[in-house]
Design an enzyme around this catalytic site. Structure first.
Site, short mmCIF file in Angstrom:
data_model
loop_
_atom_site.label_atom_id
_atom_site.label_comp_id
_atom_site.label_asym_id
_atom_site.label_seq_id
_atom_site.Cartn_x
_atom_site.Cartn_y
_atom_site.Cartn_z
N TYR A 45 0.85 -1.20 0.00
CA TYR A 45 0.00 0.00 0.00
C TYR A 45 0.88 1.25 0.00
CZ TYR A 45 -3.74 -3.22 1.55
OH TYR A 45 -4.63 -4.27 1.67
N HIS A 112 -0.31 -12.09 0.98
CA HIS A 112 -1.31 -11.24 0.33
C HIS A 112 -1.98 -11.94 -0.86
CE1 HIS A 112 -2.02 -6.60 -0.05
NE2 HIS A 112 -3.13 -7.26 -0.27
N SER A 191 -12.66 -4.83 2.03
CA SER A 191 -13.67 -4.01 1.31
C SER A 191 -15.09 -4.41 1.71
CB SER A 191 -13.49 -4.12 -0.22
OG SER A 191 -12.29 -3.54 -0.64
N PRO A 192 -15.37 -4.38 3.01
CA PRO A 192 -16.71 -4.79 3.46
C PRO A 192 -17.79 -3.82 3.00
CG PRO A 192 -15.47 -3.81 5.27
CD PRO A 192 -14.50 -3.97 4.13
N LEU A 193 -17.37 -2.61 2.57
CA LEU A 193 -18.33 -1.63 2.04
C LEU A 193 -18.28 -1.62 0.51
CD1 LEU A 193 -17.53 1.23 4.58
CD2 LEU A 193 -19.43 -0.39 4.66
N GLY A 194 -17.71 -2.67 -0.07
CA GLY A 194 -17.62 -2.73 -1.53
C GLY A 194 -16.81 -1.57 -2.10
N ARG A 195 -15.67 -1.28 -1.46
CA ARG A 195 -14.81 -0.14 -1.84
C ARG A 195 -15.60 1.17 -1.80
NH1 ARG A 195 -9.81 -2.10 -3.96
NH2 ARG A 195 -9.89 -4.21 -4.78
N GLY A 196 -16.58 1.23 -0.92
CA GLY A 196 -17.38 2.46 -0.76
C GLY A 196 -18.72 2.38 -1.45
N1 NAP Z 1 -6.29 -8.46 1.18
C1 NAP Z 1 -6.56 -7.74 0.12
O1 NAP Z 1 -6.29 -8.14 -1.01
C2 NAP Z 1 -7.22 -6.39 0.28
C3 NAP Z 1 -7.69 -5.68 -0.83
C4 NAP Z 1 -8.30 -4.44 -0.62
C5 NAP Z 1 -8.42 -3.93 0.67
N2 NAP Z 1 -7.91 -4.64 1.73
C6 NAP Z 1 -8.02 -4.12 3.11
O2 NAP Z 1 -9.40 -3.86 3.41
C7 NAP Z 1 -9.53 -2.53 3.89
C8 NAP Z 1 -10.89 -1.96 3.54
O3 NAP Z 1 -11.12 -2.05 2.17
P1 NAP Z 1 -11.32 -0.80 1.21
O4 NAP Z 1 -10.73 0.41 1.81
O5 NAP Z 1 -10.87 -1.25 -0.13
O6 NAP Z 1 -12.91 -0.69 1.05
P2 NAP Z 1 -14.16 -0.40 2.01
O7 NAP Z 1 -13.74 -0.38 3.42
O8 NAP Z 1 -15.20 -1.33 1.54
O9 NAP Z 1 -14.56 1.06 1.51
C9 NAP Z 1 -13.69 2.16 1.63
C10 NAP Z 1 -14.35 3.33 0.92
O10 NAP Z 1 -15.59 3.62 1.53
C11 NAP Z 1 -15.67 4.95 1.96
N3 NAP Z 1 -16.35 4.91 3.26
C12 NAP Z 1 -15.96 4.28 4.40
N4 NAP Z 1 -16.87 4.41 5.38
C13 NAP Z 1 -17.88 5.14 4.85
C14 NAP Z 1 -19.12 5.61 5.36
N5 NAP Z 1 -19.51 5.33 6.60
N6 NAP Z 1 -19.92 6.34 4.53
C15 NAP Z 1 -19.54 6.61 3.27
N7 NAP Z 1 -18.39 6.20 2.73
C16 NAP Z 1 -17.56 5.47 3.51
C17 NAP Z 1 -14.25 5.46 2.03
O11 NAP Z 1 -14.20 6.81 1.64
P3 NAP Z 1 -13.53 7.97 2.55
O12 NAP Z 1 -12.11 7.60 2.75
O13 NAP Z 1 -13.70 9.17 1.69
O14 NAP Z 1 -14.34 8.02 3.80
C18 NAP Z 1 -13.54 4.59 0.98
O15 NAP Z 1 -13.60 5.18 -0.29
C19 NAP Z 1 -8.34 -1.80 3.24
O16 NAP Z 1 -8.04 -0.61 3.92
C20 NAP Z 1 -7.26 -2.83 3.33
O17 NAP Z 1 -6.69 -2.80 4.64
C21 NAP Z 1 -7.33 -5.85 1.55
#
Ligand code: NAP
Length: 313
Positions: A45, A112, A191-196
């Site tokens: 990252y 990873h 990405s529990p929020l589907g990447r937002g």
């Molecule tokens: N193992 C793997 O291959 C892998 C791959 C991807 C991710 N990950 C891990 O999983 C973590 C989470 O995944 P992610 O960041 O991809 O996706 P996510 O948690 O599903 O979604 C993140 C996005 O949602 C927005 N968001 C968060 N909370 C919100 C809320 N309450 N209301 C509105 N928007 C909201 C954030 O925007 P803002 O920042 O603008 O709030 C950001 O753009 C990563 O940080 C990483 O540690 C692991």
């Protein structure tokens, strides 16, 4: 023991738009103040930036917190598909991560992506040496198939599997989740929020947004998926909470061995997401969500074709 909701740090390294280190540090420290224990990062990252930032932010509180990092995804020229699970690299990668994080151990260290050119037994064997050396407490895998998880667990106990799991990505429920449960492996949905997307705050994307590389964020697929995100937001309004909270609560209701790690640059959203822990969904509400997002119903894949070949290996 990991439990509840963790914090995913990836977005603090400019993955989903600009991020500023001062704000990132304030968000990380604020998240710890709000009670977050598990912080998830990876060496890839921001090419090390994310681990360095997390190390700077957590400083003296480190002992009370759990730090998870990952290795094995690399964009170095000559690496097979950008993945490296070779035993000698395992030792090299962990030392670099520890140095950036400013700590002498990791609570959880994940592979990873599974390296198709290295037997998983060899990679996990080297990871097990890190446990013996006291550099790592527990081992994890990310995006591994059920068969690989079994082979890995025969070498050393696997503490957690981190794979994409959310209302719009349910592929792992058929085989991977039951295998984890049989082997006592916790599941950390990334990405529990589907990447937002599932928050329904993301209704359009800037042309340079990384998410546009995924077919489900493109053109007609995106528009079709948005219709469902709008219905989810409608449920949330009716139920007196936000769509983000419903998406997280749906995962939490899958079992106490499920620990989602949502990411956000905003502290207020960390608080909003943590409040999902207080949300109790009835069986009727769970059924409504199941009907809206049955497995396989999302339009478009979650990765472009070449990256789909690196998951579920
Ligand atoms: N193992 C793997 O291959 C892998 C791959 C991807 C991710 N990950 C891990 O999983 C973590 C989470 O995944 P992610 O960041 O991809 O996706 P996510 O948690 O599903 O979604 C993140 C996005 O949602 C927005 N968001 C968060 N909370 C919100 C809320 N309450 N209301 C509105 N928007 C909201 C954030 O925007 P803002 O920042 O603008 O709030 C950001 O753009 C990563 O940080 C990483 O540690 C692991």
């Amino acid at each position: 023991m990991i439990t509840g909701i963790g914090y995913g740090c990836m977005g603090l390294s400019g993955i989903y738009g600009d991020s500023h280190d001062d704000q990132g540090i304030a968000t990380l420290q604020g998240a710890a103040d709000l009670g977050v224990i598990l912080f998830d990062t990876a060496d890839v990252y921001g090419s090390g930036h994310n681990e360095t930032l997390l190390g700077r932010a957590l400083g003296k509180r480190r002992g009370k917190l759990l730090i998870a990092s990952k290795f094995g995804l690399t964009s170095q020229v000559g690496e097979s598909r950008g993945v490296n699970g070779r035993p000698e690299y395992v030792h090299q990668a962990v030392r670099a991560s520890l140095s950036r994080l400013g700590t002498d151990y990791l609570d959880l260290y994940y592979l990873h992506r599974v390296d198709p050119d290295v037997p998983i037994e060899d990679t996990v064997g080297a990871m097990a040496e890190l446990v013996q050396q006291g550099l790592v407490r527990q081992l994890g895998l990310s995006e591994a198939s059920a068969a690989t998880i079994r082979r890995a667990a025969s070498v050393h106990p696997i503490y957690a599997l981190q794979s994409e799991w959310s209302l719009w990505m349910r592929d792992l429920e058929a085989e991977v989740v039951p295998t984890c449960r049989e082997l006592g492996i916790r599941i950390v949905p990334w990405s529990p929020l589907g990447r937002g997307f599932l928050t329904h705050q993301l209704t359009s994307l800037a042309p340079q947004d990384y998410r546009l590389t995924a077919p489900r964020f493109q053109g007609e697929n995106f528009q079709k998926n948005l219709e469902k995100a709008a219905l989810l937001a409608g449920f949330a309004a009716e139920w007196g909470c936000t769509a983000a909270q419903v998406a997280l609560a749906w995962l939490l209701h899958q079992g106490s061995d499920v620990v989602p790690i949502p990411g956000t640059r905003n502290l207020s959203r960390v608080a909003e997401n943590l409040d999902a822990l207080k949300l109790s969904l009835s069986s009727d509400q769970m059924q409504q969500l199941e009907q809206l997002f049955p497995p396989g119903s999302t339009a478009g894949e979650r990765y472009p074709e070449h990256l789909m070949r690196t998951v579920n290996l």
